[in-house]
Write a protein that holds these residues in place. Structure first.
Motif, PDB file in Angstrom:
ATOM      1  N   GLN A  13      17.090  79.451  16.000  1.00 48.22           N
ATOM      2  CA  GLN A  13      16.338  79.112  17.193  1.00 48.22           C
ATOM      3  C   GLN A  13      17.298  78.494  18.207  1.00 48.22           C
ATOM      4  OE1 GLN A  13      13.310  79.904  17.641  1.00 48.22           O
ATOM      5  NE2 GLN A  13      12.314  80.078  15.659  1.00 48.22           N
ATOM      6  N   THR A  14      17.058  78.708  19.499  1.00 51.45           N
ATOM      7  CA  THR A  14      17.920  78.141  20.525  1.00 51.45           C
ATOM      8  C   THR A  14      17.092  77.524  21.644  1.00 51.45           C
ATOM      9  OG1 THR A  14      18.093  80.025  22.060  1.00 51.45           O
ATOM     10  CG2 THR A  14      19.496  80.076  20.083  1.00 51.45           C
ATOM     11  N   THR A  15      17.771  76.837  22.531  1.00 49.71           N
ATOM     12  CA  THR A  15      17.128  76.229  23.700  1.00 49.71           C
ATOM     13  C   THR A  15      17.004  77.194  24.872  1.00 49.71           C
ATOM     14  OG1 THR A  15      19.306  75.316  24.257  1.00 49.71           O
ATOM     15  CG2 THR A  15      17.739  73.830  23.178  1.00 49.71           C
ATOM     16  N   LEU A  16      17.358  78.446  24.702  1.00 50.81           N
ATOM     17  CA  LEU A  16      17.243  79.416  25.793  1.00 50.81           C
ATOM     18  C   LEU A  16      15.819  79.535  26.330  1.00 50.81           C
ATOM     19  CD1 LEU A  16      19.649  82.260  24.607  1.00 50.81           C
ATOM     20  CD2 LEU A  16      19.876  80.931  26.713  1.00 50.81           C
ATOM     21  N   PRO A  17      14.788  79.656  25.476  1.00 50.62           N
ATOM     22  CA  PRO A  17      13.421  79.741  26.016  1.00 50.62           C
ATOM     23  C   PRO A  17      13.031  78.497  26.809  1.00 50.62           C
ATOM     24  CG  PRO A  17      13.469  80.429  23.715  1.00 50.62           C
ATOM     25  CD  PRO A  17      14.799  79.820  24.009  1.00 50.62           C
ATOM     26  N   PHE A  18      13.429  77.332  26.331  1.00 50.83           N
ATOM     27  CA  PHE A  18      13.119  76.096  27.061  1.00 50.83           C
ATOM     28  C   PHE A  18      13.808  76.088  28.420  1.00 50.83           C
ATOM     29  CE2 PHE A  18      14.685  71.880  28.284  1.00 50.83           C
ATOM     30  CZ  PHE A  18      13.476  71.263  28.572  1.00 50.83           C
ATOM     31  N   CYS A  19      15.062  76.488  28.458  1.00 51.70           N
ATOM     32  CA  CYS A  19      15.799  76.483  29.727  1.00 51.70           C
ATOM     33  C   CYS A  19      15.212  77.491  30.715  1.00 51.70           C
ATOM     34  CB  CYS A  19      17.279  76.759  29.477  1.00 51.70           C
ATOM     35  SG  CYS A  19      18.119  75.421  28.597  1.00 51.70           S
ATOM     36  N   ARG A  20      14.724  78.603  30.215  1.00 53.64           N
ATOM     37  CA  ARG A  20      14.040  79.561  31.097  1.00 53.64           C
ATOM     38  C   ARG A  20      12.769  78.943  31.667  1.00 53.64           C
ATOM     39  NH1 ARG A  20      10.961  84.113  32.214  1.00 53.64           N
ATOM     40  NH2 ARG A  20      12.203  85.936  32.781  1.00 53.64           N
ATOM     41  N   PHE A  21      12.058  78.211  30.815  1.00 55.47           N
ATOM     42  CA  PHE A  21      10.856  77.503  31.255  1.00 55.47           C
ATOM     43  C   PHE A  21      11.201  76.527  32.378  1.00 55.47           C
ATOM     44  CE2 PHE A  21       8.602  73.440  30.822  1.00 55.47           C
ATOM     45  CZ  PHE A  21       7.295  73.818  31.115  1.00 55.47           C
ATOM     46  N   VAL A  22      12.304  75.799  32.215  1.00 53.55           N
ATOM     47  CA  VAL A  22      12.726  74.842  33.245  1.00 53.55           C
ATOM     48  C   VAL A  22      13.010  75.555  34.562  1.00 53.55           C
ATOM     49  CG1 VAL A  22      14.510  73.194  33.929  1.00 53.55           C
ATOM     50  CG2 VAL A  22      13.669  73.205  31.573  1.00 53.55           C
ATOM     51  N   MET A  23      13.767  76.646  34.495  1.00 48.16           N
ATOM     52  CA  MET A  23      14.170  77.355  35.717  1.00 48.16           C
ATOM     53  C   MET A  23      12.972  77.831  36.531  1.00 48.16           C
ATOM     54  SD  MET A  23      17.469  77.305  35.898  1.00 48.16           S
ATOM     55  CE  MET A  23      17.634  75.783  34.951  1.00 48.16           C
ATOM     56  N   GLN A  24      11.860  78.112  35.868  1.00 47.97           N
ATOM     57  CA  GLN A  24      10.686  78.646  36.546  1.00 47.97           C
ATOM     58  C   GLN A  24       9.649  77.588  36.895  1.00 47.97           C
ATOM     59  OE1 GLN A  24       9.798  81.756  33.509  1.00 47.97           O
ATOM     60  NE2 GLN A  24      10.025  83.192  35.194  1.00 47.97           N
ATOM     61  N   HIS A  25       9.870  76.352  36.452  1.00 43.82           N
ATOM     62  CA  HIS A  25       8.858  75.326  36.662  1.00 43.82           C
ATOM     63  C   HIS A  25       8.905  74.801  38.089  1.00 43.82           C
ATOM     64  CE1 HIS A  25       6.393  71.746  36.109  1.00 43.82           C
ATOM     65  NE2 HIS A  25       5.978  72.280  34.973  1.00 43.82           N
ATOM     66  N   GLU A  26       7.740  74.618  38.682  1.00 46.40           N
ATOM     67  CA  GLU A  26       7.653  74.183  40.076  1.00 46.40           C
ATOM     68  C   GLU A  26       8.368  72.856  40.309  1.00 46.40           C
ATOM     69  OE1 GLU A  26       6.364  71.969  43.457  1.00 46.40           O
ATOM     70  OE2 GLU A  26       5.783  71.459  41.389  1.00 46.40           O
ATOM     71  N   ALA A  27       8.283  71.928  39.341  1.00 49.98           N
ATOM     72  CA  ALA A  27       8.931  70.635  39.513  1.00 49.98           C
ATOM     73  C   ALA A  27      10.439  70.787  39.632  1.00 49.98           C
ATOM     74  CB  ALA A  27       8.584  69.710  38.345  1.00 49.98           C
ATOM     75  N   HIS A  72       5.394  71.229  26.638  1.00 43.79           N
ATOM     76  CA  HIS A  72       4.935  71.173  25.260  1.00 43.79           C
ATOM     77  C   HIS A  72       5.158  72.545  24.637  1.00 43.79           C
ATOM     78  CE1 HIS A  72       1.132  73.236  26.352  1.00 43.79           C
ATOM     79  NE2 HIS A  72       1.120  72.446  27.411  1.00 43.79           N
ATOM     80  N   ALA A  73       5.205  72.582  23.319  1.00 44.85           N
ATOM     81  CA  ALA A  73       5.675  73.763  22.597  1.00 44.85           C
ATOM     82  C   ALA A  73       4.900  75.027  22.938  1.00 44.85           C
ATOM     83  CB  ALA A  73       5.619  73.498  21.094  1.00 44.85           C
ATOM     84  N   ASP A  74       3.589  74.914  23.178  1.00 42.74           N
ATOM     85  CA  ASP A  74       2.784  76.108  23.433  1.00 42.74           C
ATOM     86  C   ASP A  74       3.247  76.875  24.671  1.00 42.74           C
ATOM     87  OD1 ASP A  74       1.291  75.448  21.256  1.00 42.74           O
ATOM     88  OD2 ASP A  74      -0.387  74.597  22.387  1.00 42.74           O
ATOM     89  N   LEU A  75       3.923  76.188  25.583  1.00 43.86           N
ATOM     90  CA  LEU A  75       4.354  76.845  26.820  1.00 43.86           C
ATOM     91  C   LEU A  75       5.475  77.848  26.586  1.00 43.86           C
ATOM     92  CD1 LEU A  75       4.301  73.732  29.172  1.00 43.86           C
ATOM     93  CD2 LEU A  75       2.655  75.605  29.107  1.00 43.86           C
ATOM     94  N   LEU A  76       6.093  77.802  25.416  1.00 45.55           N
ATOM     95  CA  LEU A  76       7.161  78.755  25.111  1.00 45.55           C
ATOM     96  C   LEU A  76       6.624  80.066  24.562  1.00 45.55           C
ATOM     97  CD1 LEU A  76       9.961  76.585  23.494  1.00 45.55           C
ATOM     98  CD2 LEU A  76       9.680  77.294  25.864  1.00 45.55           C
ATOM     99  N   ASN A  77       5.349  80.130  24.237  1.00 45.78           N
ATOM    100  CA  ASN A  77       4.760  81.340  23.680  1.00 45.78           C
ATOM    101  C   ASN A  77       4.420  82.292  24.818  1.00 45.78           C
ATOM    102  OD1 ASN A  77       3.533  83.297  22.219  1.00 45.78           O
ATOM    103  ND2 ASN A  77       1.795  82.049  21.551  1.00 45.78           N
ATOM    104  N   THR A  78       5.336  83.208  25.129  1.00 49.75           N
ATOM    105  CA  THR A  78       5.135  84.136  26.240  1.00 49.75           C
ATOM    106  C   THR A  78       4.413  85.408  25.830  1.00 49.75           C
ATOM    107  OG1 THR A  78       7.304  85.128  25.851  1.00 49.75           O
ATOM    108  CG2 THR A  78       7.204  83.301  27.409  1.00 49.75           C
TER     109      THR A  78
END
Length: 501
Positions: free
Chosen positions: A418-432, A448-454
């Motif tokens: 497992q890697t932090t790539l999905p989390f970092c993608r989430f960050v790049m797209q987040h409005e904040a 939260h973890a559920d947000l990584l389930n695309t």
């Protein structure tokens, strides 16, 4: 002035490779040291010479100063570059290197000692009118007095280890009733982690930005800053996303923060590359936090926006050469973002993961840089920091750099861990993040973890049907399934590639 002809890199992985590449460009020979766990690592093959210095545990290899100095003696090494981590901020090691007649590519042992203690660093910086977070100027030896100070500055407060780092020995106290319990925990953690239970207290900034300034100093008293890096996206008080310049500060704040950073470096007679860290509150008041007396993990973003090879400058400074540029020669060009690709499961509290890199295919293209030390088929060892790589993108502006990062993340294919790539993608797209309205509490507030389930149920059903059709060899079933697959976002398919084991 001494001319360095051979450098031993007292480190491993991506930072060892990064240092060796610059050394090769400067026609300087390199020596790699490695543990038994890293025998097949790329940095071992890349070096001109390589020596195994012990078993996998770092205490028996990368932290074994006697073995490292013995290799230097045997192979005629001129200088040691410590990279970051391990021995990079060990004043005793820097002193041993100097006493052995070798060049330490970094600051003096005295500078490391001063800035290695948060309290000593604050005391040194206080002579230069550097803004400080309200708190105790010395280590706490009287709890009743400390409680009076806490009441005076107002709760919440932060108890911090003087010798600390990485969030260890750090406790937030929201009210006086919690003071003694949190103090006991902070002291215990500090003693266990650093062998030093000294702690002090500061006002706790509830929504801080973490901004740091890169500095360079030479042996001739010249010190410059190379602007700031925004490092507020963190988990467990450790950085995951960094960028330069910061979207959060104005040119006037940048100039003043830069002046303060240079003065902090001057307060301890600093030379080499270093980073002065600040926190900034919601009203854009900034306060000195600490100084890291080494090259930072996130140094590539500074290199991208300034066109400066920081490792090359460190080597030149270690040779006694003066800086070839002044402050007015430095300018910001474009925008750079770095993500740290850790072998961690973001969906499970960012717990480290180990395993074999069954698939490892790096992104490429204009404005993409990958600093790594792994190859497909290699194992992620349990003994060291779980960072696999640093992925950096550069564009003419922040929006472009973000778009390039999303594209690069989608191209990065890693399976087996497992890697932090999905989390970092989430960050790049987040409005904040996109708007700049974020701080060090980003993970707590927005993730939260559920947000990584695309995966949507429709996509899963479509892919399952396609797989069934291919296995059954039925062209009659395949055609409608292909139409279903045509509606699947290809970036989400790639996202599954690096999420899956």
């Amino acid at each position: 002035m001494p001319q360095i002809k051979k450098i031993l890199v007292a480190n491993r992985g991506e930072i060892a490779l990064r240092i060796m590449r610059t050394a090769r460009e400067m026609n300087i020979a390199t020596v790699a040291v490695f543990s038994e766990a890293d025998r097949k690592s790329p940095h071992v093959r890349y070096a001109d010479e390589a020596v195994c210095i012990g078993p996998a545990p770092s205490s028996e290899s990368y932290l074994n100063t006697d073995k490292i100095l013995g290799v230097c003696h045997d192979l005629g090494v001129d200088a040691i570059h410590p990279g970051y981590g391990f021995l990079s901020e060990n004043a005793g090691f820097a002193r041993k290197v100097r006493d052995a007649g070798l060049i330490f590519i970094g600051p003096s042992p005295e500078s490391i000692e001063i800035m290695g203690s948060k309290l000593a660093a604050k005391q040194a910086a206080s002579h230069y009118n550097i803004p400080m977070v309200p708190g105790t100027p010395d280590a706490i030896d009287d709890r009743d007095e400390a409680k009076r100070v806490a009441l005076a500055i107002g709760y919440p407060i932060l108890i911090k280890a003087s010798a600390g780092g990485g969030g260890k020995g750090m406790r937030v106290v929201d009210q006086e009733a919690e003071f003694d319990e949190q103090m006991n925990r902070a002291v215990s953690e500090a003693q266990a982690a650093f062998g030093d239970g000294s702690v002090f207290i500061e006002k706790y900034i509830t929504s801080p930005k973490h901004i740091e300034i890169q500095v360079l100093g030479d042996h001739h008293g010249n010190i410059v800053h190379l602007f700031e890096r925004e490092c507020s996206i963190q988990r467990r008080h450790q950085k995951v996303v960094e960028e330069a310049p910061s979207i959060s500060i104005t040119p006037d704040i940048r100039a003043e923060m830069g002046r303060c950073a240079v003065d902090v470096a001057r307060s301890c007679g600093y030379y080499g590359a270093g980073t002065v860290e600040f926190i900034m509150d919601e009203d854009r008041n900034f306060y000195f936090l600490e100084m890291n007396t080494r090259l930072q993990v996130e140094h590539p973003v500074t290199e991208m926006i300034t066109g400066t090879d920081l490792v090359k400058e460190m080597i030149r400074i270690a040779e006694g050469q003066p800086l070839t540029f002044q402050q007015d020669d430095l300018h910001i060009s474009g925008h750079a973002i770095e993500i740290r690709v850790y072998a961690e499961d973001a969906a499970n509290h960012f717990l480290p993961d180990i395993g074999t890199l069954s698939t490892y295919i790096k992104p490429d293209g204009n404005g993409v840089r990958v600093d790594d030390g792994f190859e497909q088929g290699m194992e992620i060892p349990i003994y060291y920091d779980p960072m696999i790589a640093k992925l950096v993108t550069y564009g003419e502006n922040r929006e472009t750099a973000i778009r390039k990062m999303i594209r690069a993340i989608d191209e990065y294919q890693i399976t087996g861990v497992q890697t932090t790539l999905p989390f970092c993608r989430f960050v790049m797209q987040h409005e904040a993040f996109v708007s700049g309205r974020f701080d060090t509490n980003f993970v707590t507030r927005h993730f939260h973890a559920d947000l990584l389930n695309t995966n949507t149920d429709r996509e899963i059903a479509g892919m399952a049907a396609l797989l069934s059709a291919l296995l059954n060899g039925s062209s009659r079933e395949t055609e409608p399934v292909q139409n279903e697959i045509a509606n699947v976002n290809p970036s989400k398919w790639k996202a599954r590639q690096y999420i899956s084991r």
